[in-house]
Design a protein around this motif. Sequence first.
Motif, PDB file in Angstrom:
ATOM      1  N   ASP A  58      32.794 -13.964   3.187  1.00  0.00           N
ATOM      2  CA  ASP A  58      33.261 -13.540   4.144  1.00  0.00           C
ATOM      3  C   ASP A  58      34.371 -12.430   3.975  1.00  0.00           C
ATOM      4  N   ALA A  59      33.714 -11.749   2.486  1.00  0.00           N
ATOM      5  CA  ALA A  59      34.136 -10.235   2.020  1.00  0.00           C
ATOM      6  C   ALA A  59      33.257  -9.138   2.592  1.00  0.00           C
ATOM      7  N   ARG A  60      34.470  -8.448   3.429  1.00  0.00           N
ATOM      8  CA  ARG A  60      33.268  -7.092   4.194  1.00  0.00           C
ATOM      9  C   ARG A  60      33.354  -5.948   2.916  1.00  0.00           C
ATOM     10  N   PHE A  61      31.871  -5.062   3.081  1.00  0.00           N
ATOM     11  CA  PHE A  61      32.063  -4.013   2.165  1.00  0.00           C
ATOM     12  C   PHE A  61      30.735  -2.947   2.667  1.00  0.00           C
ATOM     13  N   ARG A  62      30.750  -2.187   1.854  1.00  0.00           N
ATOM     14  CA  ARG A  62      29.967  -0.715   2.968  1.00  0.00           C
ATOM     15  C   ARG A  62      29.050   0.036   1.663  1.00  0.00           C
ATOM     16  N   VAL A  63      27.766  -0.429   2.427  1.00  0.00           N
ATOM     17  CA  VAL A  63      26.612   0.366   1.187  1.00  0.00           C
ATOM     18  C   VAL A  63      26.666   1.811   1.443  1.00  0.00           C
ATOM     19  N   VAL A  64      26.822   1.846   0.460  1.00  0.00           N
ATOM     20  CA  VAL A  64      26.960   3.305  -0.585  1.00  0.00           C
ATOM     21  C   VAL A  64      25.448   4.189  -0.609  1.00  0.00           C
ATOM     22  N   SER A  65      25.053   4.214  -1.403  1.00  0.00           N
ATOM     23  CA  SER A  65      23.929   4.072  -1.587  1.00  0.00           C
ATOM     24  C   SER A  65      22.008   3.276  -1.603  1.00  0.00           C
ATOM     25  N   LEU A  66      21.353   3.845  -1.534  1.00  0.00           N
ATOM     26  CA  LEU A  66      19.882   3.447  -2.500  1.00  0.00           C
ATOM     27  C   LEU A  66      19.984   2.977  -3.230  1.00  0.00           C
ATOM     28  N   LEU A  67      19.778   2.827  -4.489  1.00  0.00           N
ATOM     29  CA  LEU A  67      19.270   2.914  -6.171  1.00  0.00           C
ATOM     30  C   LEU A  67      18.073   2.881  -6.544  1.00  0.00           C
ATOM     31  N   PRO A  68      17.812   3.985  -7.126  1.00  0.00           N
ATOM     32  CA  PRO A  68      16.583   4.412  -7.033  1.00  0.00           C
ATOM     33  C   PRO A  68      15.993   3.283  -7.585  1.00  0.00           C
ATOM     34  N   ALA A  69      14.462   3.056  -7.428  1.00  0.00           N
ATOM     35  CA  ALA A  69      13.739   1.928  -7.550  1.00  0.00           C
ATOM     36  C   ALA A  69      13.597   1.366  -9.116  1.00  0.00           C
ATOM     37  N   SER A  70      13.155   2.475 -10.117  1.00  0.00           N
ATOM     38  CA  SER A  70      13.341   2.508 -11.793  1.00  0.00           C
ATOM     39  C   SER A  70      14.526   1.329 -12.473  1.00  0.00           C
ATOM     40  N   ILE A  71      15.873   1.617 -11.124  1.00  0.00           N
ATOM     41  CA  ILE A  71      16.897   1.637 -11.922  1.00  0.00           C
ATOM     42  C   ILE A  71      16.719  -0.092 -11.096  1.00  0.00           C
ATOM     43  N   THR A  72      16.800  -0.638  -9.778  1.00  0.00           N
ATOM     44  CA  THR A  72      16.110  -1.739  -9.218  1.00  0.00           C
ATOM     45  C   THR A  72      16.094  -2.775  -9.555  1.00  0.00           C
ATOM     46  N   VAL A  73      14.616  -2.110 -10.456  1.00  0.00           N
ATOM     47  CA  VAL A  73      13.804  -2.689 -11.406  1.00  0.00           C
ATOM     48  C   VAL A  73      13.823  -3.605 -13.105  1.00  0.00           C
ATOM     49  N   ARG A  74      15.335  -2.832 -13.291  1.00  0.00           N
ATOM     50  CA  ARG A  74      15.757  -2.782 -14.250  1.00  0.00           C
ATOM     51  C   ARG A  74      16.963  -3.766 -14.349  1.00  0.00           C
ATOM     52  N   MET A  75      17.540  -3.668 -13.407  1.00  0.00           N
ATOM     53  CA  MET A  75      18.621  -4.279 -13.058  1.00  0.00           C
ATOM     54  C   MET A  75      17.664  -5.920 -12.585  1.00  0.00           C
ATOM     55  N   LEU A  76      17.152  -5.615 -12.136  1.00  0.00           N
ATOM     56  CA  LEU A  76      16.626  -7.438 -11.596  1.00  0.00           C
ATOM     57  C   LEU A  76      15.071  -7.988 -13.016  1.00  0.00           C
ATOM     58  N   SER A  77      15.842  -6.936 -13.556  1.00  0.00           N
ATOM     59  CA  SER A  77      15.030  -7.878 -15.218  1.00  0.00           C
ATOM     60  C   SER A  77      15.696  -8.371 -15.749  1.00  0.00           C
ATOM     61  N   LEU A  78      14.793  -9.348 -17.137  1.00  0.00           N
ATOM     62  CA  LEU A  78      15.802  -9.884 -18.205  1.00  0.00           C
ATOM     63  C   LEU A  78      16.383  -9.266 -19.345  1.00  0.00           C
ATOM     64  N   PRO A  79      17.502  -9.238 -19.911  1.00  0.00           N
ATOM     65  CA  PRO A  79      17.916  -8.867 -20.957  1.00  0.00           C
ATOM     66  C   PRO A  79      17.245  -8.767 -21.726  1.00  0.00           C
ATOM     67  N   GLY A  80      16.919  -7.364 -22.182  1.00  0.00           N
ATOM     68  CA  GLY A  80      15.898  -7.011 -23.305  1.00  0.00           C
ATOM     69  C   GLY A  80      14.082  -7.133 -22.715  1.00  0.00           C
ATOM     70  N   GLY A  81      14.136  -7.621 -21.116  1.00  0.00           N
ATOM     71  CA  GLY A  81      13.129  -6.666 -20.687  1.00  0.00           C
ATOM     72  C   GLY A  81      12.088  -8.160 -20.293  1.00  0.00           C
ATOM     73  N   GLY A  82      11.360  -8.417 -19.819  1.00  0.00           N
ATOM     74  CA  GLY A  82      10.613  -9.055 -19.302  1.00  0.00           C
ATOM     75  C   GLY A  82      10.865 -10.028 -18.167  1.00  0.00           C
ATOM     76  N   GLU A  83       9.897 -10.493 -17.329  1.00  0.00           N
ATOM     77  CA  GLU A  83      10.663 -10.964 -15.794  1.00  0.00           C
ATOM     78  C   GLU A  83      10.877 -12.318 -15.626  1.00  0.00           C
ATOM     79  N   ALA A  84      12.300 -12.489 -14.769  1.00  0.00           N
ATOM     80  CA  ALA A  84      12.825 -13.813 -14.052  1.00  0.00           C
ATOM     81  C   ALA A  84      12.297 -14.493 -13.580  1.00  0.00           C
ATOM     82  N   ALA A  85      11.177 -15.896 -13.885  1.00  0.00           N
ATOM     83  CA  ALA A  85      10.636 -16.423 -13.174  1.00  0.00           C
ATOM     84  C   ALA A  85      10.725 -16.606 -11.560  1.00  0.00           C
ATOM     85  N   GLU A  86      12.332 -16.391 -11.323  1.00  0.00           N
ATOM     86  CA  GLU A  86      12.175 -16.131  -9.885  1.00  0.00           C
ATOM     87  C   GLU A  86      12.191 -15.122  -9.096  1.00  0.00           C
TER      88      GLU A  86
END
Length: 148
Positions: A58-86
């Motif tokens: 139930d927390a409220r938040f405000r969207v500040v900005s869209l992240l660059p695609a390269s940063i999003t991909v990095r944040m959704l990758s496993l530490p040390g690189g590689g893709e998570a199965a999900e």
Amino acid sequence: MESNDAIELPNPSDSRREFMKKGLLAAGAVGLGVAGVGTAAAQDGREVLVYFDDYVADARFRVVSLLPASITVRMLSLPGGGEAAEISQPDDYNGYAIRYDRGTGSVAGASYVFTKGTLQERTRYEFSRDATVFSSRLGLLDTTVSRP
């Protein structure tokens, strides 16, 4: 922070720890009004991913900005690189810097959410009460957001 102050954005070649540190600092600065203006409209009931430690039902938040695609991909990758199965295609996701609202105009914290759709910048959303583990290796929950 003045709008002409430099913000050190995360670089995909940084260590994961340094990358996250810079990302949080940048999101905080952006949350204080250094960011630009918005994107496409969102729908209520949008499915999002959020880090375990940053989800508050139930927390409220405000969207500040869209992240660059390269940063999003990095944040959704496993530490040390590689893709998570999900997440076989992390570039299918849009990442957003968010800031939590206290309702008094003050910022209660900053984080990130990820969605295959879009969220509208400078718009308020609210997390649902229901969340499930999406990826324990990435520390992400799956939940929905809607406009309050």
